[in-house]
Design a protein around this motif. Structure first.
Motif, PDB file in Angstrom:
ATOM      1  N   ALA A  35       0.830  -1.210   0.000  1.00 40.27           N
ATOM      2  CA  ALA A  35       0.000   0.000   0.000  1.00 40.27           C
ATOM      3  C   ALA A  35       0.861   1.256   0.000  1.00 40.27           C
ATOM      4  CB  ALA A  35      -0.932  -0.006   1.218  1.00 40.27           C
ATOM      5  N   LEU A  36       1.945   1.255   0.780  1.00 41.10           N
ATOM      6  CA  LEU A  36       2.844   2.410   0.789  1.00 41.10           C
ATOM      7  C   LEU A  36       3.396   2.665  -0.612  1.00 41.10           C
ATOM      8  CD1 LEU A  36       4.912   1.829   4.062  1.00 41.10           C
ATOM      9  CD2 LEU A  36       3.216   3.613   3.667  1.00 41.10           C
ATOM     10  N   ARG A  37       3.849   1.594  -1.270  1.00 37.27           N
ATOM     11  CA  ARG A  37       4.417   1.755  -2.621  1.00 37.27           C
ATOM     12  C   ARG A  37       3.359   2.233  -3.622  1.00 37.27           C
ATOM     13  NH1 ARG A  37       4.874   2.822  -6.973  1.00 37.27           N
ATOM     14  NH2 ARG A  37       6.265   2.035  -8.608  1.00 37.27           N
ATOM     15  N   LEU A  38       2.188   1.638  -3.573  1.00 40.88           N
ATOM     16  CA  LEU A  38       1.164   1.966  -4.564  1.00 40.88           C
ATOM     17  C   LEU A  38       0.562   3.348  -4.324  1.00 40.88           C
ATOM     18  CD1 LEU A  38      -0.535  -1.536  -4.719  1.00 40.88           C
ATOM     19  CD2 LEU A  38       0.973  -0.515  -6.446  1.00 40.88           C
ATOM     20  N   LEU A  39       0.583   3.799  -3.077  1.00 42.36           N
ATOM     21  CA  LEU A  39       0.057   5.128  -2.763  1.00 42.36           C
ATOM     22  C   LEU A  39       1.120   6.223  -2.881  1.00 42.36           C
ATOM     23  CD1 LEU A  39      -2.148   4.236   0.345  1.00 42.36           C
ATOM     24  CD2 LEU A  39      -2.947   4.814  -1.962  1.00 42.36           C
ATOM     25  N   GLY A  40       2.377   5.828  -3.111  1.00 40.80           N
ATOM     26  CA  GLY A  40       3.438   6.821  -3.270  1.00 40.80           C
ATOM     27  C   GLY A  40       3.853   7.464  -1.965  1.00 40.80           C
ATOM     28  N   LEU A  41       3.981   6.657  -0.913  1.00 38.82           N
ATOM     29  CA  LEU A  41       4.374   7.169   0.400  1.00 38.82           C
ATOM     30  C   LEU A  41       5.691   6.525   0.808  1.00 38.82           C
ATOM     31  CD1 LEU A  41       0.880   6.836   2.141  1.00 38.82           C
ATOM     32  CD2 LEU A  41       1.876   8.901   1.138  1.00 38.82           C
ATOM     33  N   ASP A  42       6.782   7.297   0.768  1.00 42.78           N
ATOM     34  CA  ASP A  42       8.080   6.740   1.145  1.00 42.78           C
ATOM     35  C   ASP A  42       8.216   6.557   2.656  1.00 42.78           C
ATOM     36  OD1 ASP A  42       8.967   6.590  -1.479  1.00 42.78           O
ATOM     37  OD2 ASP A  42       9.750   8.640  -1.448  1.00 42.78           O
ATOM     38  N   GLY A  43       7.575   7.428   3.412  1.00 42.09           N
ATOM     39  CA  GLY A  43       7.562   7.267   4.863  1.00 42.09           C
ATOM     40  C   GLY A  43       8.896   7.562   5.516  1.00 42.09           C
ATOM     41  N   ASN A  44       9.241   6.759   6.515  1.00 44.48           N
ATOM     42  CA  ASN A  44      10.427   7.012   7.332  1.00 44.48           C
ATOM     43  C   ASN A  44      11.607   6.146   6.878  1.00 44.48           C
ATOM     44  OD1 ASN A  44       9.915   4.423   8.321  1.00 44.48           O
ATOM     45  ND2 ASN A  44       8.763   5.189  10.085  1.00 44.48           N
ATOM     46  N   ARG A  45      12.634   6.096   7.708  1.00 48.58           N
ATOM     47  CA  ARG A  45      13.846   5.347   7.352  1.00 48.58           C
ATOM     48  C   ARG A  45      13.547   3.879   7.081  1.00 48.58           C
ATOM     49  NH1 ARG A  45      17.677   6.494  12.375  1.00 48.58           N
ATOM     50  NH2 ARG A  45      18.817   4.813  11.345  1.00 48.58           N
ATOM     51  N   VAL A  46      12.709   3.290   7.915  1.00 48.75           N
ATOM     52  CA  VAL A  46      12.424   1.856   7.786  1.00 48.75           C
ATOM     53  C   VAL A  46      11.584   1.580   6.546  1.00 48.75           C
ATOM     54  CG1 VAL A  46      11.300  -0.132   8.855  1.00 48.75           C
ATOM     55  CG2 VAL A  46      12.624   1.473  10.265  1.00 48.75           C
ATOM     56  N   THR A  47      10.504   2.332   6.362  1.00 52.35           N
ATOM     57  CA  THR A  47       9.622   2.066   5.229  1.00 52.35           C
ATOM     58  C   THR A  47      10.295   2.393   3.892  1.00 52.35           C
ATOM     59  OG1 THR A  47       8.588   4.240   5.524  1.00 52.35           O
ATOM     60  CG2 THR A  47       7.509   2.349   6.556  1.00 52.35           C
ATOM     61  N   ALA A  48      11.149   3.413   3.873  1.00 56.36           N
ATOM     62  CA  ALA A  48      11.882   3.724   2.637  1.00 56.36           C
ATOM     63  C   ALA A  48      12.794   2.564   2.254  1.00 56.36           C
ATOM     64  CB  ALA A  48      12.690   5.004   2.803  1.00 56.36           C
TER      65      ALA A  48
ATOM     66  N   LEU B 289      13.546   3.079  -8.388  1.00 54.47           N
ATOM     67  CA  LEU B 289      12.370   3.511  -9.138  1.00 54.47           C
ATOM     68  C   LEU B 289      11.085   3.371  -8.340  1.00 54.47           C
ATOM     69  CD1 LEU B 289      13.427   1.917 -12.516  1.00 54.47           C
ATOM     70  CD2 LEU B 289      12.835   4.328 -12.244  1.00 54.47           C
ATOM     71  N   ASP B 290      11.143   2.695  -7.206  1.00 55.63           N
ATOM     72  CA  ASP B 290       9.946   2.519  -6.383  1.00 55.63           C
ATOM     73  C   ASP B 290       9.758   3.625  -5.355  1.00 55.63           C
ATOM     74  OD1 ASP B 290       8.807  -0.013  -7.380  1.00 55.63           O
ATOM     75  OD2 ASP B 290      10.773  -0.777  -6.832  1.00 55.63           O
ATOM     76  N   HIS B 291      10.724   4.499  -5.203  1.00 55.25           N
ATOM     77  CA  HIS B 291      10.572   5.613  -4.267  1.00 55.25           C
ATOM     78  C   HIS B 291       9.823   6.761  -4.933  1.00 55.25           C
ATOM     79  CE1 HIS B 291      14.112   3.711  -2.116  1.00 55.25           C
ATOM     80  NE2 HIS B 291      13.204   3.850  -1.173  1.00 55.25           N
ATOM     81  N   ALA B 292       8.772   7.220  -4.300  1.00 54.26           N
ATOM     82  CA  ALA B 292       7.981   8.324  -4.851  1.00 54.26           C
ATOM     83  C   ALA B 292       8.832   9.582  -5.000  1.00 54.26           C
ATOM     84  CB  ALA B 292       6.781   8.600  -3.942  1.00 54.26           C
ATOM     85  N   THR B 293       9.779   9.785  -4.089  1.00 50.78           N
ATOM     86  CA  THR B 293      10.661  10.949  -4.166  1.00 50.78           C
ATOM     87  C   THR B 293      11.480  10.922  -5.448  1.00 50.78           C
ATOM     88  OG1 THR B 293      10.793  11.008  -1.750  1.00 50.78           O
ATOM     89  CG2 THR B 293      12.502  12.187  -2.957  1.00 50.78           C
TER      90      THR B 293
END
Length: 304
Positions: free
Chosen positions: A16-29, A231-235
Motif C-alpha cells: 500500500a505504501l508503494r502503490l500510494l506513493g508514500l516513502d515514509g520514514n527510514r524503515v519504510t523507505a 524507481l519505487d521511491h515516490a521521491t
C-alpha cells in the motif's frame, strides 16, 4: 493461521505504501526499495494462501502482489526513443566506496567504452591523485573535482572543456555540476549523491528535492550518480516526472542491480543515469568495479 495473517498484513502494508506513493520514514523507505522482492514474495504467499483455502487472505495478497508486479515488470521492456540525430555522448558514473575502488579498472572502462563524461562519487584526495598517475586525465583532461574524506567527495571528469555550475541544492555530500559543449549542443551534468534515506528520510527528501528538474528547453541536462533511491521511491519518481528518462529503465534494464556488489543485503538499483527526455538512450550497461560496493553505470546517448 495467525502467522499467515501477520505475514499478509505486513505485505499489504508495504504494498500500500508503494502503490500510494508514500516513502515514509527510514524503515519504510528501505522496505520500499525491495519492491521487486516483495512482488515475488507476495505472489508466492497469495498462491499458498489460496491453496490452503484462506480465500480472503489469498485474494487480497494476490491482488496486491499483481499490482506491484504491474509497476515492476515494465522495467524489463525497452521503451521507444525520441528521433534525434545529434552528437553522441557517453556517460559513466561510479561510486568509489570511500576511495577504495580500483582506479586502474575505472581508467580501463573509460578507455574501452570511449567515455566522454565520468562522474565519481565518494572521491577522496588520495584517489584523485591515483587517477592522475593512472592516466585518467590523458583521456578526460577537464574536471570539476571536489574530493573529501568520509565518502563526501565527488567529481566530474570530461573529454570536453567544462564550466563549473551550481545546479544542486545544499547537501551533506558534494554534488558538483558542470556545463560542456558537445558539437553545437550545450549539456549540463550533475554528479548526484544525496544521503541515504536510512540515514535520514527527511534530509534525503530535501536533497533529492534540491536536484535540478529537467529544463524542457535550453541545454540538455543529465543527472548521474548514486541516488540512494530506486524507481519505487515516490521521491525519485517525482524527479523523473519533471522530464527525465531513466537510462536503464528505457533500455529494459531497470531491474539490473547496482548495490551492493555482494548478495546481502538484497541487491537493489540505486545508481542511475537520468537523461533529459529530449535525448535518446542508445545503450545502457552496468559494469563491475573491483573493491567497490557499487557497480558502475554507463549510458550512450544521442543528443538532440
Amino acid at each position: 493461521m495467525i502467522l499467515l495473517f501477520v505475514m499478509a498484513l505486513a505485505f499489504v502494508y508495504v504494498a500500500a505504501l508503494r502503490l500510494l506513493g508514500l516513502d515514509g520514514n527510514r524503515v519504510t523507505a528501505a522496505l520500499i526499495a525491495l519492491t521487486p522482492y516483495w512482488a515475488a514474495a507476495g505472489l508466492v504467499l497469495g498462491v499458498l494462501s489460496l491453496a490452503f483455502r484462506h480465500w480472503w487472505i489469498g485474494g487480497v495478497v494476490t491482488v496486491a502482489a499483481l499490482a506491484l508486479a504491474g509497476v515492476v515488470v515494465p522495467r524489463v521492456i525497452p521503451s521507444a526513443q525520441p528521433q534525434v540525430h545529434g552528437a553522441t555522448l557517453r556517460v559513466m558514473s561510479s561510486n568509489q566506496y570511500l576511495g577504495h575502488a580500483d582506479v586502474q579498472t575505472i581508467v580501463r572502462l573509460v578507455r574501452d567504452n570511449h567515455v566522454d563524461v565520468l562522474n565519481l562519487l565518494e572521491l577522496t584526495r588520495r584517489e584523485a591523485t591515483e587517477f592522475e598517475r593512472a592516466g585518467l586525465f590523458d583521456l578526460l583532461p577537464y574536471r570539476v573535482f571536489k574530493p573529501q574524506g568520509g565518502g563526501a567527495g565527488s567529481g566530474i571528469a570530461s573529454r570536453y572543456p567544462v564550466t563549473e555550475l551550481s545546479l544542486a541544492g545544499p547537501s551533506m555530500m558534494e554534488q558538483p555540476s558542470a556545463r560542456i559543449e558537445v558539437g553545437t549542443t550545450a549539456v549540463e551534468i550533475v554528479a548526484v549523491h544525496p544521503v541515504p534515506p536510512t540515514t535520514s528520510a527527511l534530509i534525503w527528501r530535501q536533497e533529492m528535492g534540491g536536484l535540478p528538474r529537467a529544463p524542457g528547453s535550453g541545454p540538455v541536462r543529465i543527472l548521474a550518480g548514486d541516488f540512494n533511491s530506486t524507481l519505487d521511491h515516490a521521491t525519485f519518481r517525482s524527479l523523473l516526472d519533471s522530464g527525465y528518462t531513466d537510462a536503464g529503465e528505457s533500455r529494459g534494464a531497470g531491474l539490473v542491480r547496482t548495490w551492493p556488489s555482494s548478495p546481502f543485503p538484497p541487491p537493489v538499483t540505486i545508481d542511475h543515469v537520468l537523461v533529459d527526455a529530449r535525448a535518446a538512450v542508445r545503450d545502457y550497461r552496468v559494469l563491475d568495479v573491483p573493491k567497490s560496493d557499487h557497480k558502475a553505470v554507463f549510458a550512450e546517448l544521442m543528443l538532440p
